[in-house]
Design a protein around this motif. Structure first.
Motif, short mmCIF file in Angstrom:
data_model
loop_
_atom_site.label_atom_id
_atom_site.label_comp_id
_atom_site.label_asym_id
_atom_site.label_seq_id
_atom_site.Cartn_x
_atom_site.Cartn_y
_atom_site.Cartn_z
N LEU A 90 0.83 -1.21 0.00
CA LEU A 90 0.00 0.00 0.00
C LEU A 90 0.86 1.26 0.00
CD1 LEU A 90 -2.83 -1.09 2.46
CD2 LEU A 90 -2.95 -0.90 -0.03
N LYS A 91 2.00 1.21 0.66
CA LYS A 91 2.91 2.35 0.64
C LYS A 91 3.42 2.59 -0.77
CE LYS A 91 7.12 4.12 2.83
NZ LYS A 91 8.20 3.84 3.84
N GLU A 92 3.76 1.50 -1.46
CA GLU A 92 4.23 1.62 -2.84
C GLU A 92 3.11 2.11 -3.76
OE1 GLU A 92 6.57 1.52 -6.26
OE2 GLU A 92 7.08 1.59 -4.12
N VAL A 93 1.89 1.67 -3.51
CA VAL A 93 0.74 2.13 -4.30
C VAL A 93 0.62 3.64 -4.22
CG1 VAL A 93 -1.79 2.17 -4.38
CG2 VAL A 93 -0.58 -0.01 -4.22
N ASP A 94 0.65 4.17 -3.01
CA ASP A 94 0.48 5.61 -2.85
C ASP A 94 1.66 6.39 -3.41
OD1 ASP A 94 -2.04 5.43 -1.70
OD2 ASP A 94 -1.24 5.22 0.32
N ARG A 95 2.85 5.81 -3.34
CA ARG A 95 4.01 6.48 -3.94
C ARG A 95 3.88 6.53 -5.45
NH1 ARG A 95 8.47 5.74 -6.54
NH2 ARG A 95 8.12 3.50 -6.77
N SER A 96 3.57 5.38 -6.06
CA SER A 96 3.47 5.31 -7.52
C SER A 96 2.28 6.10 -8.05
CB SER A 96 3.37 3.85 -7.97
OG SER A 96 4.53 3.13 -7.63
N ALA A 97 1.22 6.18 -7.26
CA ALA A 97 0.04 6.91 -7.70
C ALA A 97 0.31 8.41 -7.81
CB ALA A 97 -1.12 6.67 -6.74
N GLN A 98 1.39 8.86 -7.21
CA GLN A 98 1.74 10.28 -7.28
C GLN A 98 2.90 10.54 -8.24
OE1 GLN A 98 -0.10 12.53 -5.82
NE2 GLN A 98 -1.37 11.08 -4.64
N GLU A 99 3.42 9.48 -8.87
CA GLU A 99 4.57 9.61 -9.76
C GLU A 99 4.20 9.18 -11.16
OE1 GLU A 99 7.86 7.49 -8.15
OE2 GLU A 99 8.06 8.78 -6.40
N GLY A 100 3.58 10.02 -11.89
CA GLY A 100 3.16 9.72 -13.25
C GLY A 100 2.07 10.67 -13.69
N PRO A 101 1.53 10.44 -14.87
CA PRO A 101 0.52 11.37 -15.41
C PRO A 101 -0.85 11.28 -14.73
CG PRO A 101 0.87 9.53 -16.91
CD PRO A 101 1.91 9.40 -15.83
N PHE A 102 -1.10 10.21 -13.96
CA PHE A 102 -2.42 10.03 -13.36
C PHE A 102 -2.36 10.18 -11.84
CE2 PHE A 102 -2.44 7.63 -17.32
CZ PHE A 102 -3.60 8.11 -17.93
N ARG A 103 -3.33 10.88 -11.31
CA ARG A 103 -3.50 11.03 -9.86
C ARG A 103 -4.73 10.24 -9.42
NH1 ARG A 103 -3.80 16.10 -11.71
NH2 ARG A 103 -5.91 16.21 -10.85
N PRO A 104 -4.85 9.92 -8.13
CA PRO A 104 -6.00 9.16 -7.66
C PRO A 104 -7.25 10.00 -7.45
CG PRO A 104 -4.47 9.52 -5.85
CD PRO A 104 -3.80 10.05 -7.09
N ASP A 105 -7.72 10.62 -8.53
CA ASP A 105 -9.00 11.33 -8.50
C ASP A 105 -9.60 11.29 -9.90
OD1 ASP A 105 -8.41 13.97 -10.04
OD2 ASP A 105 -6.81 13.91 -8.55
N TRP A 106 -10.92 11.41 -9.99
CA TRP A 106 -11.61 11.22 -11.28
C TRP A 106 -11.30 12.33 -12.27
CZ3 TRP A 106 -12.52 6.47 -11.56
CH2 TRP A 106 -13.01 5.73 -10.48
N GLU A 107 -11.01 13.53 -11.80
CA GLU A 107 -10.65 14.61 -12.73
C GLU A 107 -9.41 14.24 -13.51
OE1 GLU A 107 -12.01 17.48 -13.58
OE2 GLU A 107 -13.76 17.32 -12.27
N SER A 108 -8.46 13.61 -12.85
CA SER A 108 -7.24 13.18 -13.52
C SER A 108 -7.47 11.92 -14.34
CB SER A 108 -6.14 12.93 -12.48
OG SER A 108 -5.00 12.36 -13.09
#
Length: 559
Positions: free
Chosen positions: A72-90
């Motif tokens: 889960l720590k890696e998920v949250d790190r990777s979710a912030q490192e790239g073109p997509f963020r964890p929200d529907w607008e993105s």
């Protein structure tokens, strides 16, 4: 022919009365528990507080808290490192990769412990605990009471002794499929992969093989794309019926496998999952997120397929975390973003690929989509005495779906020993033979200005794919690739002439036609573009079966 729509569809039809019946059964269940005494670990627990039930599952799974937290720590790190963020607008900026749009045809695989009893459907793990079901009656007669022989006891019987992933992959390639999506974990909670978050896996129990890992290597060796399907999230409630009776579901000793097994307070049929009030703990959605992400990290799937319950309100927040992690991570493993398949209203429609279970659409959908259906009619997993779709049905369904901007994901259900039923292999090979001749009109194509013409209209929507009337020689479906148009006739005309009204000289925006070729035939075709229709004179014999594709080149356009 008896037309079975799917295990989920059949159960949805009676879900409201069945789920509401839980409340009527609770007093009786409580009385049974009291009479059985606290010393019986299999006594009914339906009246127990859901938080206590959930805590029992959490305690049983606690040995994996550290690796789960690391993922889960890696998920949250990777979710912030790239073109997509964890929200529907993105996430709604997502674009479906071209390889998937070009592929058109894939193979789905439902294979697991439920193939051992091979009775009813892949929902046997749930239905064997429902006292009013045929599965329960069969189980009592064949294996004994469910407090003595529960679903867990099938696991050692699931040996997969004849599983040959290379042979499977060769068959799928011969069928003309371009991608393969096995179920990595179904609702039953048994992982078909080498999970580091569970003891109940094919690598540790049963076959003692990493089924998903072996299949991934074999599929990719054949040049096909590999995906994975997770139905883990539905395990939250899937075995809850076992709490109403004396069964091994109630025994805390097996909570790590059977899960929290909550009461399913299902939405009314036909409504979005916003109306689902099933108890879901943050610990459960975190575990689902970790297990789904583990599949991504271990096997790098090009597709992640999910069933309907990822749209449940308690799941959606972690769903955005997964989507951002998966999309960003997939770009590290290849030159294209991954594909998420979703159902109903589970995901914002621009953010993934819509999937219709056993259903089709009535017209072209601008956003790309997919149908998943099974070659078998009664079950997704293997059962004895199933019936199967014909190759003609599959081919014609594929053509209609492709003409409307979609893909077909066709499911098979292998036996518990790892063999694929001969009837299924025959269908796949016949579909592949058709695609070998006519694949030019399918692979890499895009919709034309209209999907087709003719008297036959599909019964649109999920669980209606077998409701469509038979196609005729007057039915055509259109696709295009570059400057070429393909008109696919869904029957061979008795009069020896194909008549296409959409290509008449008076039809809107129709150009003059320079040439017409019937794929698979060396015959030189005579044709006449008249005001009302394009008329094509056909050879005496058709070049194959099921449907017939014409390559059409317009005047002044290089083929």
């Amino acid at each position: 022919m008896f037309l079975f729509r799917s295990a989920r569809s059949r159960r949805c039809a009676t879900a409201v009365s069945a789920i509401c019946g839980i409340f009527a059964l609770m007093p009786a269940a409580l009385a049974l528990a009291q009479s059985a005494g606290s010393s019986s670990p299999t006594a009914p627990t339906a009246a127990q507080d859901p938080k206590e039930i959930d805590q029992a599952w959490q305690k049983a799974s606690a040995k994996y808290d550290a690796p789960r937290a690391a993922i889960l720590k890696e998920v949250d790190r990777s979710a912030q490192e790239g073109p997509f963020r964890p929200d529907w607008e993105s996430l709604q900026k997502y674009e479906v990769p071209d390889w998937y749009k070009d592929a058109k045809f894939g193979i789905f695989i439902h294979w697991g412990v439920y193939s051992v009893p091979a009775f009813g459907s892949e929902w046997y793990p749930r239905d064997m605990y429902r006292e009013d079901s045929e599965e329960h009656k069969h189980h009592l007669a064949t294996y004994g009471p469910v407090d003595k022989f529960g679903y867990k006891d099938f696991v050692p019987m699931f040996k997969a002794e004849h599983f040959d992933p290379s042979a499977w992959a060769r068959l799928f390639k011969e069928a003309g499929a371009k991608y393969v999506v096995p179920v990595a974990e179904h609702h039953d909670g048994y992982a078909m992969y080498d999970s580091g978050l569970s003891d109940w896996t094919a690598a540790k129990m049963g076959p003692h093989r990493d089924v998903i890992g072996e299949l991934a290597r074999a599929v990719r060796t054949e040049g096909l794309h590999f995906g994975a399907s997770s139905h883990r999230v539905e395990h939250n409630f899937f075995l809850g019926v076992g709490r109403q009776i004396s069964s091994d579901i109630n025994d805390p000793k097996f909570a790590a496998f059977y899960g929290p097994a909550h009461n399913w307070l299902e939405a009314r049929q036909g409504t979005p999952l916003a109306n689902d009030f099933t108890f879901v703990s943050p610990a459960w959605t975190a575990d689902w997120l970790a297990r789904s992400s583990e599949i991504v990290e271990k096997y790098h799937p090009d597709i992640m397929y999910f069933d309907w319950w990822i749209g449940q309100p308690s799941v959606r927040a972690d769903l955005t975390r997964f989507a951002a992690f998966y999309y960003n991570t997939s770009l590290k493993y290849g030159d294209h973003v991954g594909v998420i398949n979703y159902k109903d209203f589970a995901i914002q429609e621009h953010s993934a690929v819509l999937d219709l279970e056993r259903g089709q659409l009535g017209d072209i959908r601008p956003l790309y989509w997919q149908t998943d259906t099974s070659v078998s009619n009664k079950s997704w997993g293997y059962i004895q005495n199933d019936t199967f779709k014909t190759p003609q049905f599959v081919v014609q369904q594929l053509i209609d779906i492709v003409s409307k901007n979609g893909n077909l994901l066709l499911n098979i259900g292998p036996r518990s020993d790892g063999t694929i039923p001969e009837e299924v292999q025959s269908v796949l090979r016949d579909v592949g033979a058709w695609l070998k001749i006519n694949g030019e009109a399918i692979y890499g194509t895009r919709p034309w200005k209209t999907y087709g013409e003719g008297p036959t209209k599909v019964a649109a929507g999920s669980f209606h794919d077998t409701d469509t009337a038979g196609y005729t020689a007057e039915d055509f479906r259109f696709t295009e690739k570059g400057s070429m148009l393909y008109a696919i006739e869904l029957g061979w005309p008795a009069g020896g002439e194909a008549v296409i009204h959409s290509l008449g000289s008076n039809a809107a925006n129709t150009q003059k036609i320079a040439s017409v070729v019937l794929l698979g035939s060396e015959a030189k075709l005579a044709f006449h573009q008249q005001p009302d229709a394009l008329r094509i004179q056909l050879p005496p014999q058709p070049p194959g079966k099921y449907a017939y594709a014409f390559r059409i080149v317009f005047d002044g356009v290089a083929p």
